[in-house]
Write a protein that holds these residues in place. Structure first.
Motif, PDB file in Angstrom:
ATOM      1  N   UNK A  38       4.453   2.278   2.800  1.00 43.89           N
ATOM      2  CA  UNK A  38       4.193   0.990   2.832  1.00 43.89           C
ATOM      3  C   UNK A  38       4.152   0.559   1.363  1.00 43.89           C
ATOM      4  N   UNK A  39       4.712  -0.733   1.140  1.00 44.36           N
ATOM      5  CA  UNK A  39       4.894  -0.999  -0.057  1.00 44.36           C
ATOM      6  C   UNK A  39       3.803  -2.090  -0.383  1.00 44.36           C
ATOM      7  N   UNK A  40       2.849  -2.325   0.086  1.00 44.39           N
ATOM      8  CA  UNK A  40       1.415  -2.931  -0.054  1.00 44.39           C
ATOM      9  C   UNK A  40       1.839  -4.475   0.147  1.00 44.39           C
ATOM     10  N   UNK A  41       3.012  -5.147   0.767  1.00 48.67           N
ATOM     11  CA  UNK A  41       3.346  -6.586   0.703  1.00 48.67           C
ATOM     12  C   UNK A  41       2.415  -7.154   1.945  1.00 48.67           C
ATOM     13  N   UNK A 122     -10.014  -4.506  -0.579  1.00 50.65           N
ATOM     14  CA  UNK A 122      -9.231  -4.457   0.444  1.00 50.65           C
ATOM     15  C   UNK A 122      -8.985  -3.143   1.199  1.00 50.65           C
ATOM     16  N   UNK A 123      -8.367  -3.275   2.249  1.00 55.53           N
ATOM     17  CA  UNK A 123      -7.727  -1.880   3.033  1.00 55.53           C
ATOM     18  C   UNK A 123      -6.341  -2.053   3.305  1.00 55.53           C
ATOM     19  N   UNK A 124      -5.602  -1.122   3.111  1.00 55.40           N
ATOM     20  CA  UNK A 124      -3.946  -1.171   3.179  1.00 55.40           C
ATOM     21  C   UNK A 124      -3.744   0.135   3.543  1.00 55.40           C
ATOM     22  N   UNK A 125      -2.453   0.373   4.344  1.00 49.45           N
ATOM     23  CA  UNK A 125      -1.942   1.451   4.724  1.00 49.45           C
ATOM     24  C   UNK A 125      -1.063   2.338   3.507  1.00 49.45           C
ATOM     25  N   UNK A 126      -0.935   3.324   3.409  1.00 52.06           N
ATOM     26  CA  UNK A 126      -0.091   3.991   2.309  1.00 52.06           C
ATOM     27  C   UNK A 126       1.223   4.426   2.973  1.00 52.06           C
ATOM     28  N   UNK A 149      10.047  20.450  21.477  1.00 52.29           N
ATOM     29  CA  UNK A 149       9.339  19.020  21.441  1.00 52.29           C
ATOM     30  C   UNK A 149       8.758  18.822  20.165  1.00 52.29           C
ATOM     31  N   UNK A 150       9.170  17.764  19.300  1.00 52.70           N
ATOM     32  CA  UNK A 150       8.689  17.678  18.014  1.00 52.70           C
ATOM     33  C   UNK A 150       7.617  16.454  18.255  1.00 52.70           C
ATOM     34  N   UNK A 151       6.698  16.760  17.586  1.00 50.90           N
ATOM     35  CA  UNK A 151       5.522  15.633  17.580  1.00 50.90           C
ATOM     36  C   UNK A 151       4.712  15.403  16.267  1.00 50.90           C
ATOM     37  N   UNK A 152       4.434  14.207  15.994  1.00 50.08           N
ATOM     38  CA  UNK A 152       3.470  13.923  14.961  1.00 50.08           C
ATOM     39  C   UNK A 152       3.073  12.706  14.796  1.00 50.08           C
ATOM     40  N   UNK A 153       1.712  12.350  14.400  1.00 50.32           N
ATOM     41  CA  UNK A 153       1.035  11.406  14.214  1.00 50.32           C
ATOM     42  C   UNK A 153       0.238  11.337  13.117  1.00 50.32           C
ATOM     43  N   UNK A 154      -0.238   9.877  12.599  1.00 53.57           N
ATOM     44  CA  UNK A 154      -1.358   9.849  11.577  1.00 53.57           C
ATOM     45  C   UNK A 154      -0.764   9.141  10.627  1.00 53.57           C
ATOM     46  N   UNK A 155      -1.191   9.385   9.469  1.00 54.91           N
ATOM     47  CA  UNK A 155      -1.072   8.826   8.278  1.00 54.91           C
ATOM     48  C   UNK A 155      -1.956   8.694   7.003  1.00 54.91           C
ATOM     49  N   UNK A 156      -1.620   8.029   5.992  1.00 58.17           N
ATOM     50  CA  UNK A 156      -2.640   7.751   4.786  1.00 58.17           C
ATOM     51  C   UNK A 156      -2.789   6.377   4.874  1.00 58.17           C
ATOM     52  N   UNK A 157      -4.303   6.163   4.266  1.00 59.49           N
ATOM     53  CA  UNK A 157      -4.652   4.616   4.256  1.00 59.49           C
ATOM     54  C   UNK A 157      -5.468   4.767   2.795  1.00 59.49           C
ATOM     55  N   UNK A 158      -5.823   3.612   2.371  1.00 59.42           N
ATOM     56  CA  UNK A 158      -6.515   3.446   1.131  1.00 59.42           C
ATOM     57  C   UNK A 158      -7.433   2.078   1.029  1.00 59.42           C
ATOM     58  N   UNK A 176      -6.447  -1.579 -10.044  1.00 60.45           N
ATOM     59  CA  UNK A 176      -6.890  -0.968  -8.891  1.00 60.45           C
ATOM     60  C   UNK A 176      -7.087   0.200  -8.841  1.00 60.45           C
ATOM     61  N   UNK A 177      -8.167   0.590  -8.167  1.00 60.13           N
ATOM     62  CA  UNK A 177      -8.758   1.795  -7.957  1.00 60.13           C
ATOM     63  C   UNK A 177      -9.120   2.136  -6.379  1.00 60.13           C
ATOM     64  N   UNK A 178      -8.662   2.977  -5.702  1.00 57.55           N
ATOM     65  CA  UNK A 178      -9.050   3.248  -4.503  1.00 57.55           C
ATOM     66  C   UNK A 178      -9.149   4.726  -4.002  1.00 57.55           C
ATOM     67  N   UNK A 179      -9.621   4.664  -2.708  1.00 56.19           N
ATOM     68  CA  UNK A 179      -9.886   5.970  -2.186  1.00 56.19           C
ATOM     69  C   UNK A 179      -8.779   6.244  -1.121  1.00 56.19           C
ATOM     70  N   UNK A 180      -7.949   7.236  -1.310  1.00 53.48           N
ATOM     71  CA  UNK A 180      -6.982   7.340  -0.570  1.00 53.48           C
ATOM     72  C   UNK A 180      -7.176   8.613   0.366  1.00 53.48           C
TER      73      UNK A 180
END
Length: 427
Positions: A38-41, A122-126, A149-158, A176-180
């Motif tokens: 994500x480019x935080x736009x 704020x809260x944004x995806x990474x 079968x290949x499977x994946x899910x999830x992600x990082x947020x901040x 900006x300082x965030x918890x990732x």
């Protein structure tokens, strides 16, 4: 006044919970690296090609450059929420497929602490991971086939907080300082047509780390109508605090559920701090004419080649760059004609891949074009705005016969810009 604050607080909590619970992509390319970045736009930035380093105004929250926080109006409290609707068409070797997704993208608030100091939260995806696909092949010398079968899910947020400070009338800095944090689960299941044991190989990555970025903006006025803003951004690269659990499960009779009692775990192990995020450098120029026309361009360089991936550096990552251009035009902010107060936006961008040495070569490059509108609303005050953005994104593989993607996105953003801090005179 109190009811407004309660409503906004409830929206903030609900939005955060929603964004944590959703997967907003179905791309097989997210099997590698940290997924789709994500480019935080926000919705208004996305309509202008995703520019933001040099954008500076008091009507929108611009988290892409924290120096912009000092531009917030002294009487205003801003609250911004956004979501996306996506339709992706995939094509490979004459075979087409379609996937649809929706996601709650971001939530943020901003207000002024001091005539020279603005603050934002704020809260944004990474990044986002989401895929499921399979392939079947024959085992040489037998009638048995193997299906993977290949499977994946999830992600990082901040979750982040930031400050913007106006050093001089034309010069501002910010941080900006965030918890990732987040979890990414990868899984490959192999099964045989003769109903032999099924083997599941899994990697579960858990991240609890931080993210820090710094920004600067300098505005040079030429006369009362025209000005140029230069924006600079630096994001700190580092190794993330992470735990990765790797292992193999063997399940009898093609039992695919990892929660079943009929499997044995083989060779499970834990690895720590094997992943990193890159040093990021960004620069942007924005030209503003009166309060009518804004034209800008951004350049971003992310040094992924120096970031760790699976405890290695420089093997699976390469530096990623992005160029974006955009414009916004408002015929007349004070017009009695509603069409004259609408903000018309357009933009485009191109980015190179950050993945390298994949089984299919390097990762895909990407370009996109966008257009959108900012509709002023009279919910409470005149500065509340609904932003609607349409995007077309093309994901190009490095090898022509590999998987390509045409993505159509609708982004919705609602910005509440209310005068909460006005002192009312009582007669």
């Amino acid at each position: 006044m109190l009811s407004k604050k309660v409503l906004i607080s409830a929206l903030f909590v609900a939005g955060t919970a929603a964004v944590c619970a959703q997967t907003s992509t179905n791309s097989p390319y997210t099997r590698y690296g940290l997924g789709d970045l994500s480019d935080q736009a926000f919705a208004n930035n996305a309509a202008m090609g995703g520019i933001g380093y040099g954008l500076r105004n008091s009507l929108n929250i611009n988290t892409m450059n924290p120096a912009s926080y000092s531009s917030v109006d002294s009487l205003s409290f801003m609250f911004d929420i956004g979501m996306s609707l996506k339709s992706s068409n995939y094509r490979e070797g004459g075979i087409n497929s379609n996937a649809k997704n929706s996601s709650f993208d971001y939530v943020a608030m901003q207000f002024r602490l001091h005539p020279r100091l603005g603050i934002a939260f704020g809260f944004t995806p990474y990044s986002t991971v989401g895929y499921k696909f399979g392939k079947t092949s024959s085992i040489e010398g037998s009638d048995v086939t193997i299906t993977n079968v290949f499977y994946g899910e999830g992600g990082l947020q901040q979750i982040f907080g930031g400050l913007g400070f106006k050093i001089l009338d034309n010069l501002s800095i910010g941080a900006n300082a965030g918890y990732l944090y987040g979890d990414i689960n990868y899984q490959t299941a192999a099964s045989f047509s003769n109903r032999g044991d099924q083997t599941i190989t899994y990697n579960n990555l858990s991240v609890k780390s931080y993210n820090v970025s710094f920004g600067l903006q300098y505005t040079q006025p030429f006369n009362k109508d025209n000005s140029l803003t230069i924006g600079l951004v630096y994001g700190l690269g580092h190794n993330m605090n992470s735990t990765e659990v790797k292992g193999i499960q063997v399940a009898a009779d093609n039992t695919s559920s990892s929660t079943s009692d009929s499997y044995n775990v083989v060779n499970e192990r834990e690895e720590y701090n094997g992943y990193g995020i890159p040093h990021t450098f960004g620069a942007g120029l924005t030209f503003t004419h009166k309060q009518k026309l804004t034209v800008g361009a951004d350049y971003t360089l992310q040094q992924w080649s120096k970031a760790k991936y699976n405890n290695t550096e420089g093997l699976y990552y390469q530096d990623r760059s992005k160029v974006a251009v955009g414009a916004e035009y408002t015929p007349n902010l004070l017009s009695r004609n509603y069409l004259g107060r609408i903000r018309y936006r357009v933009g485009a961008y191109y980015s190179t891949p950050y993945l390298n040495n994949l089984p299919t070569g390097e990762g895909p490059s990407e370009y996109g074009v966008s257009a959108g509108f900012g509709f002023p609303l009279y919910l409470f005050q005149k500065h509340t705005m609904l932003s609607i953005t349409g995007q077309y994104v093309r994901v190009n593989p490095s090898i022509s016969r590999m998987l390509s993607e045409d993505r159509f996105v609708i982004k919705l953003g609602l910005t509440f810009n209310e005068r909460w801090f006005m002192k009312w005179r009582v007669q």
